[in-house]
Design a protein around this motif. Structure first.
Motif, PDB file in Angstrom:
ATOM      1  N   VAL A  26      32.257  48.816  45.249  1.00 45.93           N
ATOM      2  CA  VAL A  26      32.074  50.267  45.161  1.00 45.93           C
ATOM      3  C   VAL A  26      33.063  51.032  46.028  1.00 45.93           C
ATOM      4  CG1 VAL A  26      29.630  50.058  44.607  1.00 45.93           C
ATOM      5  CG2 VAL A  26      30.323  50.193  47.001  1.00 45.93           C
ATOM      6  N   ASP A  27      33.926  50.315  46.759  1.00 46.03           N
ATOM      7  CA  ASP A  27      34.812  51.026  47.677  1.00 46.03           C
ATOM      8  C   ASP A  27      36.268  50.582  47.603  1.00 46.03           C
ATOM      9  OD1 ASP A  27      34.424  48.515  48.677  1.00 46.03           O
ATOM     10  OD2 ASP A  27      33.870  49.131  50.715  1.00 46.03           O
ATOM     11  N   GLN A  28      36.613  49.732  46.616  1.00 52.48           N
ATOM     12  CA  GLN A  28      37.999  49.304  46.506  1.00 52.48           C
ATOM     13  C   GLN A  28      38.282  48.739  45.127  1.00 52.48           C
ATOM     14  OE1 GLN A  28      38.920  45.439  48.597  1.00 52.48           O
ATOM     15  NE2 GLN A  28      36.903  45.804  49.531  1.00 52.48           N
ATOM     16  N   THR A  29      39.570  48.654  44.809  1.00 50.79           N
ATOM     17  CA  THR A  29      40.000  48.083  43.538  1.00 50.79           C
ATOM     18  C   THR A  29      39.821  46.569  43.569  1.00 50.79           C
ATOM     19  OG1 THR A  29      41.600  49.849  43.197  1.00 50.79           O
ATOM     20  CG2 THR A  29      41.958  47.819  41.951  1.00 50.79           C
ATOM     21  N   GLN A  30      39.426  46.025  42.445  1.00 47.95           N
ATOM     22  CA  GLN A  30      39.202  44.582  42.353  1.00 47.95           C
ATOM     23  C   GLN A  30      40.181  43.986  41.344  1.00 47.95           C
ATOM     24  OE1 GLN A  30      35.187  43.512  41.338  1.00 47.95           O
ATOM     25  NE2 GLN A  30      35.504  41.332  41.688  1.00 47.95           N
ATOM     26  N   HIS A  31      40.858  42.910  41.744  1.00 48.76           N
ATOM     27  CA  HIS A  31      41.808  42.218  40.871  1.00 48.76           C
ATOM     28  C   HIS A  31      41.233  40.849  40.533  1.00 48.76           C
ATOM     29  CE1 HIS A  31      44.758  45.317  41.845  1.00 48.76           C
ATOM     30  NE2 HIS A  31      44.430  45.150  43.123  1.00 48.76           N
ATOM     31  N   VAL A  32      41.071  40.567  39.250  1.00 49.43           N
ATOM     32  CA  VAL A  32      40.482  39.291  38.841  1.00 49.43           C
ATOM     33  C   VAL A  32      41.297  38.700  37.698  1.00 49.43           C
ATOM     34  CG1 VAL A  32      38.149  39.926  39.536  1.00 49.43           C
ATOM     35  CG2 VAL A  32      38.905  40.393  37.209  1.00 49.43           C
ATOM     36  N   LEU A  33      41.253  37.384  37.600  1.00 49.01           N
ATOM     37  CA  LEU A  33      41.838  36.674  36.473  1.00 49.01           C
ATOM     38  C   LEU A  33      40.690  36.227  35.581  1.00 49.01           C
ATOM     39  CD1 LEU A  33      44.314  35.438  35.041  1.00 49.01           C
ATOM     40  CD2 LEU A  33      43.909  33.355  36.375  1.00 49.01           C
ATOM     41  N   VAL A  34      40.666  36.726  34.363  1.00 43.02           N
ATOM     42  CA  VAL A  34      39.603  36.408  33.416  1.00 43.02           C
ATOM     43  C   VAL A  34      40.079  35.286  32.505  1.00 43.02           C
ATOM     44  CG1 VAL A  34      38.085  37.301  31.627  1.00 43.02           C
ATOM     45  CG2 VAL A  34      38.840  38.802  33.483  1.00 43.02           C
ATOM     46  N   GLN A  35      39.270  34.250  32.364  1.00 39.09           N
ATOM     47  CA  GLN A  35      39.598  33.115  31.509  1.00 39.09           C
ATOM     48  C   GLN A  35      38.527  32.948  30.444  1.00 39.09           C
ATOM     49  OE1 GLN A  35      39.890  30.192  34.797  1.00 39.09           O
ATOM     50  NE2 GLN A  35      41.996  29.881  34.134  1.00 39.09           N
ATOM     51  N   VAL A  36      38.962  32.725  29.217  1.00 44.32           N
ATOM     52  CA  VAL A  36      38.054  32.422  28.121  1.00 44.32           C
ATOM     53  C   VAL A  36      38.277  30.965  27.743  1.00 44.32           C
ATOM     54  CG1 VAL A  36      37.342  32.974  25.769  1.00 44.32           C
ATOM     55  CG2 VAL A  36      38.094  34.805  27.310  1.00 44.32           C
ATOM     56  N   ILE A  37      37.210  30.180  27.797  1.00 43.34           N
ATOM     57  CA  ILE A  37      37.312  28.725  27.638  1.00 43.34           C
ATOM     58  C   ILE A  37      36.606  28.315  26.354  1.00 43.34           C
ATOM     59  CG2 ILE A  37      36.831  26.497  28.718  1.00 43.34           C
ATOM     60  CD1 ILE A  37      36.657  28.056  31.398  1.00 43.34           C
ATOM     61  N   PRO A  38      37.364  27.875  25.357  1.00 46.55           N
ATOM     62  CA  PRO A  38      36.762  27.473  24.085  1.00 46.55           C
ATOM     63  C   PRO A  38      36.342  26.002  24.122  1.00 46.55           C
ATOM     64  CG  PRO A  38      39.125  27.337  23.893  1.00 46.55           C
ATOM     65  CD  PRO A  38      38.837  27.811  25.308  1.00 46.55           C
ATOM     66  N   ALA A  47      43.897  33.400  26.208  1.00 48.79           N
ATOM     67  CA  ALA A  47      43.088  32.447  26.960  1.00 48.79           C
ATOM     68  C   ALA A  47      42.780  32.970  28.362  1.00 48.79           C
ATOM     69  CB  ALA A  47      43.797  31.104  27.050  1.00 48.79           C
ATOM     70  N   GLU A  48      43.663  33.801  28.899  1.00 45.81           N
ATOM     71  CA  GLU A  48      43.414  34.398  30.204  1.00 45.81           C
ATOM     72  C   GLU A  48      44.107  35.744  30.299  1.00 45.81           C
ATOM     73  OE1 GLU A  48      44.830  31.315  32.849  1.00 45.81           O
ATOM     74  OE2 GLU A  48      46.744  32.339  33.078  1.00 45.81           O
ATOM     75  N   ARG A  49      43.585  36.590  31.151  1.00 49.35           N
ATOM     76  CA  ARG A  49      44.161  37.919  31.330  1.00 49.35           C
ATOM     77  C   ARG A  49      43.844  38.412  32.728  1.00 49.35           C
ATOM     78  NH1 ARG A  49      43.450  43.003  27.265  1.00 49.35           N
ATOM     79  NH2 ARG A  49      44.935  41.709  26.123  1.00 49.35           N
ATOM     80  N   PRO A  50      44.890  38.856  33.490  1.00 53.58           N
ATOM     81  CA  PRO A  50      44.630  39.494  34.780  1.00 53.58           C
ATOM     82  C   PRO A  50      44.124  40.916  34.552  1.00 53.58           C
ATOM     83  CG  PRO A  50      46.986  39.415  34.335  1.00 53.58           C
ATOM     84  CD  PRO A  50      46.325  38.669  33.213  1.00 53.58           C
ATOM     85  N   VAL A  51      43.126  41.305  35.315  1.00 54.04           N
ATOM     86  CA  VAL A  51      42.499  42.615  35.151  1.00 54.04           C
ATOM     87  C   VAL A  51      42.373  43.284  36.511  1.00 54.04           C
ATOM     88  CG1 VAL A  51      40.385  43.807  34.480  1.00 54.04           C
ATOM     89  CG2 VAL A  51      41.222  41.930  33.087  1.00 54.04           C
ATOM     90  N   SER A  52      42.702  44.582  36.565  1.00 52.62           N
ATOM     91  CA  SER A  52      42.495  45.387  37.767  1.00 52.62           C
ATOM     92  C   SER A  52      41.430  46.420  37.461  1.00 52.62           C
ATOM     93  CB  SER A  52      43.795  46.084  38.198  1.00 52.62           C
ATOM     94  OG  SER A  52      44.767  45.128  38.586  1.00 52.62           O
ATOM     95  N   SER A  55      36.944  50.806  41.660  1.00 56.15           N
ATOM     96  CA  SER A  55      35.603  50.582  42.208  1.00 56.15           C
ATOM     97  C   SER A  55      34.547  51.046  41.211  1.00 56.15           C
ATOM     98  CB  SER A  55      35.436  51.337  43.531  1.00 56.15           C
ATOM     99  OG  SER A  55      35.642  52.730  43.348  1.00 56.15           O
ATOM    100  N   GLY A  56      33.622  50.134  40.914  1.00 58.57           N
ATOM    101  CA  GLY A  56      32.567  50.431  39.957  1.00 58.57           C
ATOM    102  C   GLY A  56      33.023  50.525  38.520  1.00 58.57           C
ATOM    103  N   GLY A  57      34.282  50.168  38.253  1.00 60.54           N
ATOM    104  CA  GLY A  57      34.835  50.317  36.911  1.00 60.54           C
ATOM    105  C   GLY A  57      34.605  49.112  36.027  1.00 60.54           C
ATOM    106  N   PHE A  58      34.966  49.264  34.752  1.00 60.86           N
ATOM    107  CA  PHE A  58      34.861  48.158  33.808  1.00 60.86           C
ATOM    108  C   PHE A  58      35.911  48.342  32.727  1.00 60.86           C
ATOM    109  CE2 PHE A  58      32.315  51.510  31.970  1.00 60.86           C
ATOM    110  CZ  PHE A  58      32.552  51.413  30.604  1.00 60.86           C
ATOM    111  N   THR A  59      36.175  47.255  32.012  1.00 64.01           N
ATOM    112  CA  THR A  59      37.112  47.300  30.900  1.00 64.01           C
ATOM    113  C   THR A  59      36.692  46.257  29.869  1.00 64.01           C
ATOM    114  OG1 THR A  59      39.455  47.287  30.293  1.00 64.01           O
ATOM    115  CG2 THR A  59      38.741  45.583  31.817  1.00 64.01           C
TER     116      THR A  59
END
Length: 232
Positions: A26-38, A47-52, A55-59
């Motif tokens: 809730v107080d900072q940007t979050q950087h994550v690597l999203v992986q989809v595993i079939p 198969a994967e995507r980096p996402v920024s 705070s409190g956001g979604f995509t």
């Protein structure tokens, strides 16, 4: 948090799923690597995507899952994973059926107690064995949790009693449980068990016990059987 939707789909070729990622900060940007595993032998784009995430956001974004030609008619799991702000992985799964589902959702892993009841005396030990069978064409990871009423918590390894009266905050009899993790390969059977240990000074009593199993967003329960501590 991560999510795949729809959570269940019937396919005879490539299928598109919606991946959603939400920040737990809730107080900072979050950087994550999203992986989809079939499933093994399948292909997914991307198969994967980096996402920024603010705070409190979604995509969200679309992923396309490609079953191999000639995939067996069965139910498969597609997983989405990412690491949360605390470094722990979070996961969701979608079920892709090739052909009509053979099992109703939530029953793909069969669960049963391998015992009709437990009869023990003070100072003795026994076990509550659970039989598992994975009806999916994908491995599953899950948790089995033994559940018993107040008075039997310590007998099944669920820990000490916190309240002497064994009643929850709403005045109802409290229930406590202990758990163990498991992994089952596709189509395989497995067994987990929970020890029953009766102190030598335990009083005689009649209780019940059952096991709750969670896996891939599903919940299953065994039947309830008696747990009896006989007098010496």
């Amino acid at each position: 948090a991560v999510h795949l939707s729809p959570g269940e789909v019937v396919a005879d070729g490539p299928v598109t799923l919606r991946a959603t990622v939400a920040s737990d900060l809730v107080d900072q940007t979050q950087h994550v690597l999203v992986q989809v595993i079939p499933p093994e032998g399948w292909r997914v784009e991307p198969a994967e995507r980096p996402v920024s995430l603010a705070s409190g956001g979604f995509t969200g974004y679309d992923v396309t899952v490609h079953p191999p030609v000639g995939a067996a008619r069965a139910s498969y799991l597609v997983a989405i994973q990412a690491c949360g702000a605390d470094g722990r992985p979070v996961e969701d799964v979608a079920t892709v059926h090739i052909g009509s589902p053979r099992r109703r959702f939530g029953t793909e892993v069969s669960v049963a107690l391998d015992i009709r009841g437990v009869l023990v005396r003070p100072g003795e030990r026994a076990e509550v064995p659970v039989l598992l069978r994975n009806g999916l064409r994908s491995p599953v990871r899950g948790e089995a949790r033994v559940i018993a009423p107040w008075g039997a918590w310590e007998l099944v390894g669920a820990g000490p009693v916190d309240r002497a009266d064994g009643v929850d905050r709403d005045g109802r009899p409290a229930v406590r449980s202990a758990s163990v993790g498991f992994t089952l390969d596709a189509g395989r059977r497995g067994r987990v068990s929970f020890p029953v240990r009766v102190p030598s000074d335990a009083p005689a009593g009649s209780y019940w016990v059952l096991v709750k199993v969670t896996y891939a967003g599903r919940v299953a329960y065994t039947e309830t059987v008696p747990l009896v501590v006989a007098s010496r």
